[in-house]
Design a protein around this motif. Structure first.
Motif, PDB file in Angstrom:
ATOM      1  N   ALA A   1       0.845  -1.196   0.000  1.00 12.82           N
ATOM      2  CA  ALA A   1       0.000   0.000   0.000  1.00 12.82           C
ATOM      3  C   ALA A   1       0.877   1.241   0.000  1.00 12.82           C
ATOM      4  O   ALA A   1       1.932   1.270   0.623  1.00 12.82           O
ATOM      5  CB  ALA A   1      -0.908  -0.005   1.225  1.00 12.82           C
ATOM      6  N   SER A   2       0.439   2.261  -0.735  1.00  9.82           N
ATOM      7  CA  SER A   2       1.144   3.542  -0.742  1.00  9.82           C
ATOM      8  C   SER A   2       0.101   4.621  -1.008  1.00  9.82           C
ATOM      9  O   SER A   2      -1.087   4.324  -1.118  1.00  9.82           O
ATOM     10  CB  SER A   2       2.225   3.544  -1.824  1.00  9.82           C
ATOM     11  N   LEU A   3       0.536   5.866  -1.097  1.00  8.31           N
ATOM     12  CA  LEU A   3      -0.379   6.974  -1.363  1.00  8.31           C
ATOM     13  C   LEU A   3      -0.079   7.547  -2.729  1.00  8.31           C
ATOM     14  O   LEU A   3       1.073   7.647  -3.119  1.00  8.31           O
ATOM     15  CB  LEU A   3      -0.199   8.081  -0.323  1.00  8.31           C
ATOM     16  N   TRP A   4      -1.120   7.962  -3.447  1.00  5.65           N
ATOM     17  CA  TRP A   4      -0.877   8.528  -4.769  1.00  5.65           C
ATOM     18  C   TRP A   4      -1.955   9.548  -5.087  1.00  5.65           C
ATOM     19  O   TRP A   4      -3.134   9.306  -4.827  1.00  5.65           O
ATOM     20  CB  TRP A   4      -0.853   7.419  -5.828  1.00  5.65           C
ATOM     21  N   LEU A   5      -1.515  10.669  -5.649  1.00  3.44           N
ATOM     22  CA  LEU A   5      -2.443  11.711  -6.094  1.00  3.44           C
ATOM     23  C   LEU A   5      -2.707  11.453  -7.577  1.00  3.44           C
ATOM     24  O   LEU A   5      -2.039  11.988  -8.444  1.00  3.44           O
ATOM     25  CB  LEU A   5      -1.813  13.087  -5.861  1.00  3.44           C
TER      26      LEU A   5
ATOM     27  N   GLN B   1      -9.254  14.645  -8.107  1.00  2.53           N
ATOM     28  CA  GLN B   1     -10.198  14.310  -7.041  1.00  2.53           C
ATOM     29  C   GLN B   1      -9.513  14.143  -5.684  1.00  2.53           C
ATOM     30  O   GLN B   1     -10.184  14.191  -4.664  1.00  2.53           O
ATOM     31  CB  GLN B   1     -10.939  13.024  -7.385  1.00  2.53           C
ATOM     32  N   GLY B   2      -8.214  13.911  -5.677  1.00  7.32           N
ATOM     33  CA  GLY B   2      -7.508  13.887  -4.408  1.00  7.32           C
ATOM     34  C   GLY B   2      -6.702  12.627  -4.175  1.00  7.32           C
ATOM     35  O   GLY B   2      -6.640  11.729  -5.024  1.00  7.32           O
ATOM     36  N   TRP B   3      -6.091  12.618  -3.009  1.00  5.24           N
ATOM     37  CA  TRP B   3      -5.204  11.505  -2.635  1.00  5.24           C
ATOM     38  C   TRP B   3      -6.014  10.229  -2.427  1.00  5.24           C
ATOM     39  O   TRP B   3      -7.100  10.247  -1.862  1.00  5.24           O
ATOM     40  CB  TRP B   3      -4.471  11.836  -1.350  1.00  5.24           C
ATOM     41  N   ARG B   4      -5.409   9.135  -2.857  1.00  4.07           N
ATOM     42  CA  ARG B   4      -5.989   7.817  -2.636  1.00  4.07           C
ATOM     43  C   ARG B   4      -4.909   6.903  -2.087  1.00  4.07           C
ATOM     44  O   ARG B   4      -3.723   7.118  -2.326  1.00  4.07           O
ATOM     45  CB  ARG B   4      -6.465   7.196  -3.956  1.00  4.07           C
ATOM     46  N   SER B   5      -5.341   5.861  -1.385  1.00  2.00           N
ATOM     47  CA  SER B   5      -4.418   4.770  -1.097  1.00  2.00           C
ATOM     48  C   SER B   5      -4.350   3.899  -2.337  1.00  2.00           C
ATOM     49  O   SER B   5      -5.369   3.611  -2.956  1.00  2.00           O
ATOM     50  CB  SER B   5      -4.911   3.930   0.085  1.00  2.00           C
ATOM     51  N   GLN B   6      -3.137   3.506  -2.691  1.00  2.42           N
ATOM     52  CA  GLN B   6      -2.943   2.631  -3.854  1.00  2.42           C
ATOM     53  C   GLN B   6      -2.490   1.271  -3.348  1.00  2.42           C
ATOM     54  O   GLN B   6      -1.587   1.184  -2.522  1.00  2.42           O
ATOM     55  CB  GLN B   6      -1.895   3.242  -4.776  1.00  2.42           C
ATOM     56  N   PHE B   7      -3.115   0.231  -3.833  1.00  3.73           N
ATOM     57  CA  PHE B   7      -2.768  -1.126  -3.411  1.00  3.73           C
ATOM     58  C   PHE B   7      -2.249  -1.898  -4.621  1.00  3.73           C
ATOM     59  O   PHE B   7      -2.967  -2.086  -5.597  1.00  3.73           O
ATOM     60  CB  PHE B   7      -3.989  -1.850  -2.840  1.00  3.73           C
ATOM     61  N   LEU B   8      -1.003  -2.312  -4.514  1.00  3.87           N
ATOM     62  CA  LEU B   8      -0.434  -3.174  -5.544  1.00  3.87           C
ATOM     63  C   LEU B   8      -0.491  -4.598  -5.007  1.00  3.87           C
ATOM     64  O   LEU B   8       0.114  -4.913  -3.979  1.00  3.87           O
ATOM     65  CB  LEU B   8       1.002  -2.747  -5.836  1.00  3.87           C
ATOM     66  N   VAL B   9      -1.265  -5.430  -5.693  1.00  2.67           N
ATOM     67  CA  VAL B   9      -1.505  -6.790  -5.208  1.00  2.67           C
ATOM     68  C   VAL B   9      -0.752  -7.754  -6.103  1.00  2.67           C
ATOM     69  O   VAL B   9      -0.831  -7.655  -7.331  1.00  2.67           O
ATOM     70  CB  VAL B   9      -3.019  -7.114  -5.242  1.00  2.67           C
ATOM     71  N   GLY B  10      -0.020  -8.659  -5.506  1.00  3.11           N
ATOM     72  CA  GLY B  10       0.707  -9.674  -6.276  1.00  3.11           C
ATOM     73  C   GLY B  10       0.328 -11.070  -5.807  1.00  3.11           C
ATOM     74  O   GLY B  10      -0.266 -11.245  -4.741  1.00  3.11           O
ATOM     75  N   GLY B  11       0.651 -12.069  -6.606  1.00  4.33           N
ATOM     76  CA  GLY B  11       0.409 -13.456  -6.221  1.00  4.33           C
ATOM     77  C   GLY B  11      -1.009 -13.930  -6.483  1.00  4.33           C
ATOM     78  O   GLY B  11      -1.462 -14.908  -5.883  1.00  4.33           O
ATOM     79  N   LEU B  12      -1.732 -13.258  -7.405  1.00  4.08           N
ATOM     80  CA  LEU B  12      -3.099 -13.669  -7.723  1.00  4.08           C
ATOM     81  C   LEU B  12      -3.085 -14.841  -8.711  1.00  4.08           C
ATOM     82  O   LEU B  12      -2.064 -15.151  -9.319  1.00  4.08           O
ATOM     83  CB  LEU B  12      -3.875 -12.482  -8.324  1.00  4.08           C
ATOM     84  N   THR B  13      -4.233 -15.473  -8.870  1.00  3.35           N
ATOM     85  CA  THR B  13      -4.379 -16.612  -9.783  1.00  3.35           C
ATOM     86  C   THR B  13      -4.895 -16.101 -11.126  1.00  3.35           C
ATOM     87  O   THR B  13      -5.821 -15.288 -11.153  1.00  3.35           O
ATOM     88  CB  THR B  13      -5.386 -17.610  -9.186  1.00  3.35           C
ATOM     89  N   PRO B  14      -4.306 -16.565 -12.251  1.00  7.21           N
ATOM     90  CA  PRO B  14      -4.762 -16.087 -13.560  1.00  7.21           C
ATOM     91  C   PRO B  14      -6.220 -16.447 -13.851  1.00  7.21           C
ATOM     92  O   PRO B  14      -6.754 -17.407 -13.302  1.00  7.21           O
ATOM     93  CB  PRO B  14      -3.827 -16.802 -14.551  1.00  7.21           C
TER      94      PRO B  14
END
Ligand code: NAG
Ligand code: NAG
Ligand code: NAG
Ligand code: NAG
Ligand code: NAG
Length: 477
Positions: free
Chosen positions: A213-217, A221-234
């Motif tokens: 998780a990180s923060l990104w403008l 509309q404003g700042w959001r939390s950004q979630f980079l998710v890895g290890g998902l199933t295709p």
């Protein structure tokens, strides 16, 4: 000792025993806290207070829990028992408790009861939705709804300062809502939409899935939390929720991962194109990184883009921005912002695949090179096909600066509305025309998705570029 006194004192002792037994079961609920119980029926005491928002949440599936709320009167008799109505496993009521009250629980299962003396209950389902950026076969980028808008100062004449090529990320929020992402397998079975249930069921608890998780403008509309998710199933459907403090719930939204052979890596955190959070037709990122960022994109691609941005801003500044008005609604800053979105959308192509729910939703045969765009159409199943075009490795790229890419892929064309928004926001002397051949001659668009083919606002086949079910029809930028 006078035997006459025996009776009353024995009586008193019995009463006290009974009272303390009541005291043990009648747990007092703390104010401004969430209490979790793994069973039991109460009664739970509510301390006297004006205006308490009491909220309850079921943390188990199929628990059929019911929560009965009573007000205590001064006479010590409980009266006016009401059931707290539950929606999706949670409910809330606000009221005055001058003499306190009680909550009793029917049914079995784990649950939470929370008392808040602010008007806001702890347990809530919030209307804003998380935002799906994009996915690959095993990764996804998701965003929280915007939670903090930096103060915006309109630049003024004569010192009309526009954003530099790299959009600054000012006024970083000092406190961030405590968000956690919950991903669960998409099923038809109903379950409580409560933080305590979703947090426990989330696949992020148990599997190889990892989240950064990180923060990104991302946009105005404003700042959001950004979630980079890895290890998902295709090729898998996922249901995503966002939890705040494990009691407030945003969502669900749905998204699918791409097929195992999907060739394109994710790109995000690009300072000069802050809206970018999608897959691009590029070789794997350098240094075994998970994704590309603005710093690792090939400079052969980004240098011309930055140069266009600089030159456009110089030209725009030749207008007396802030002194002369070209529109009652738009300023040069708006024009620059919309130009940037358009420039990024047409020069950083988005690689995609039909959604899992609409596997036939793409155009098999590219339109003639002279066509300005791909019109929104329905397939035989009456589903709207996305503005997806196959690209072979020998097809000349629409952006000549894009490095050669060996794998065939499908490009998701920019929505024509991205161009029209720029046209509306910019002064006429810039000569913007949509569709336009300004950037490399053959930029092409998805037309008729959001607005009608003739430009009637919101009259397109889908009315939107993407929806909460993971369908993406055109690339909004
Ligand atoms: C113009 O504005 C910028 C930013 O607000 C400021 O740093 C700069 O000193 C100003 N220049 C003049 C000449 O006022
Ligand atoms: C998240 O960060 C950790 C540690 O920096 C890293 O090992 C992991 O690969 C990252 N995951 C993603 C999806 O970027
Ligand atoms: C955020 O919420 C989680 C779950 O409720 C909790 O475990 C964690 O301590 C909280 N973090 C902060 C910084 O409050
Ligand atoms: C921007 O302007 C400079 C100077 O006029 C020019 O050399 C450069 O080619 C322009 N960049 C683009 C991408 O057109
Ligand atoms: C994903 O969901 C869609 C629509 O809900 C469904 O049509 C499709 O079969 C699902 N795909 C998989 C692989 O489960």
């Amino acid at each position: 000792m006078n035997p006459m006194h025996l009776l009353p004192s024995a009586f008193l002792w019995l009463v006290l025993t009974a009272l303390s037994a009541v005291g043990q079961t009648r747990l007092e609920l703390p104010l401004n806290a969430v209490s979790q119980f793994s069973g039991g029926t109460g009664p739970f005491a509510i301390p006297p207070a004006p205006q308490i928002a009491i909220s309850v949440a079921s943390c188990s599936q199929n628990s059929a829990l019911r929560f009965m709320l009573s007000l205590s009167a001064s006479a010590g008799i409980d009266f006016s028992t009401v059931e707290i109505p539950l929606v999706d496993g949670q409910g809330a009521m606000v009221g005055d408790f001058p003499e306190g009250g009680t909550v009793t629980v029917e049914g079995t299962g784990t649950y939470e009861i929370a008392l808040s003396t602010s008007q806001q209950p702890f347990h809530e389902i919030l209307p804003n939705l998380p935002l799906f950026g994009d996915s690959t076969s095993n990764q996804a980028i998701l965003f929280s709804p915007p939670f903090f808008q930096p103060s915006q100062q309109q630049p003024t004449y004569p010192n009309y300062t526009m954003n530099p090529v790299d959009v600054p990320q000012p006024d970083r929020p000092t406190t961030t809502p405590n968000y956690t992402l919950a991903l669960i397998a998409t099923t038809q079975n109903p379950y409580p939409r409560t933080g305590c249930f979703l947090a426990r069921e989330s696949q992020l608890q148990s599997s190889n899935i990892n989240v950064n998780a990180s923060l990104w403008l991302k946009d105005e509309q404003g700042w959001r939390s950004q979630f980079l998710v890895g290890g998902l199933t295709p090729s898998t459907n996922y249901t995503a929720y966002l939890l705040q403090d494990n009691t407030k719930v945003f969502g669900p939204i749905y998204f699918g991962t791409k097929s195992p052979a999907f060739p394109c890596p994710l790109v995000s955190n690009v300072a000069f194109c802050p809206g970018v959070a999608y897959a691009m037709p590029l070789d794997p990122p350098p240094n075994n990184a998970e994704i590309y960022t603005g710093d690792t994109l090939p400079t052969t691609l980004t240098d011309p883009l930055k140069s266009y941005m600089t030159n456009f801003t110089v030209t725009l500044n030749s207008f007396a921005c802030g002194r002369d008005m070209y529109s009652p609604l738009m300023t040069c800053a708006d024009c620059q912002r919309e130009y940037r979105k358009w420039l990024c959308a047409v020069s950083l192509p988005r690689c995609s695949e039909p959604s899992l729910s609409n596997p036939d939703g793409f155009t098999r045969f590219p339109p003639a090179p002279t066509a300005t765009g791909l019109s929104a159409m329905k397939n035989e199943q009456q589903q709207v096909m996305s503005a997806l075009l196959p690209v072979q490795s020998q097809t000349p790229s629409r952006n000549a600066f894009l490095p050669p890419f060996q794998d065939p892929y499908q490009v998701l064309l920019p929505c024509i509305e991205t161009c029209n928004a720029m046209d509306r926001a910019c002064p006429a002397f810039l000569g913007i025309k949509c569709p336009t051949a300004q950037f490399n001659g053959a930029a092409s668009y998805g037309i008729g998705y959001i607005d009608g083919k003739d430009g009637d606002q919101g009259e397109g086949l889908t009315g939107t570029a993407h929806d909460r079910y993971g369908n993406v029809w055109c690339h909004l930028g």
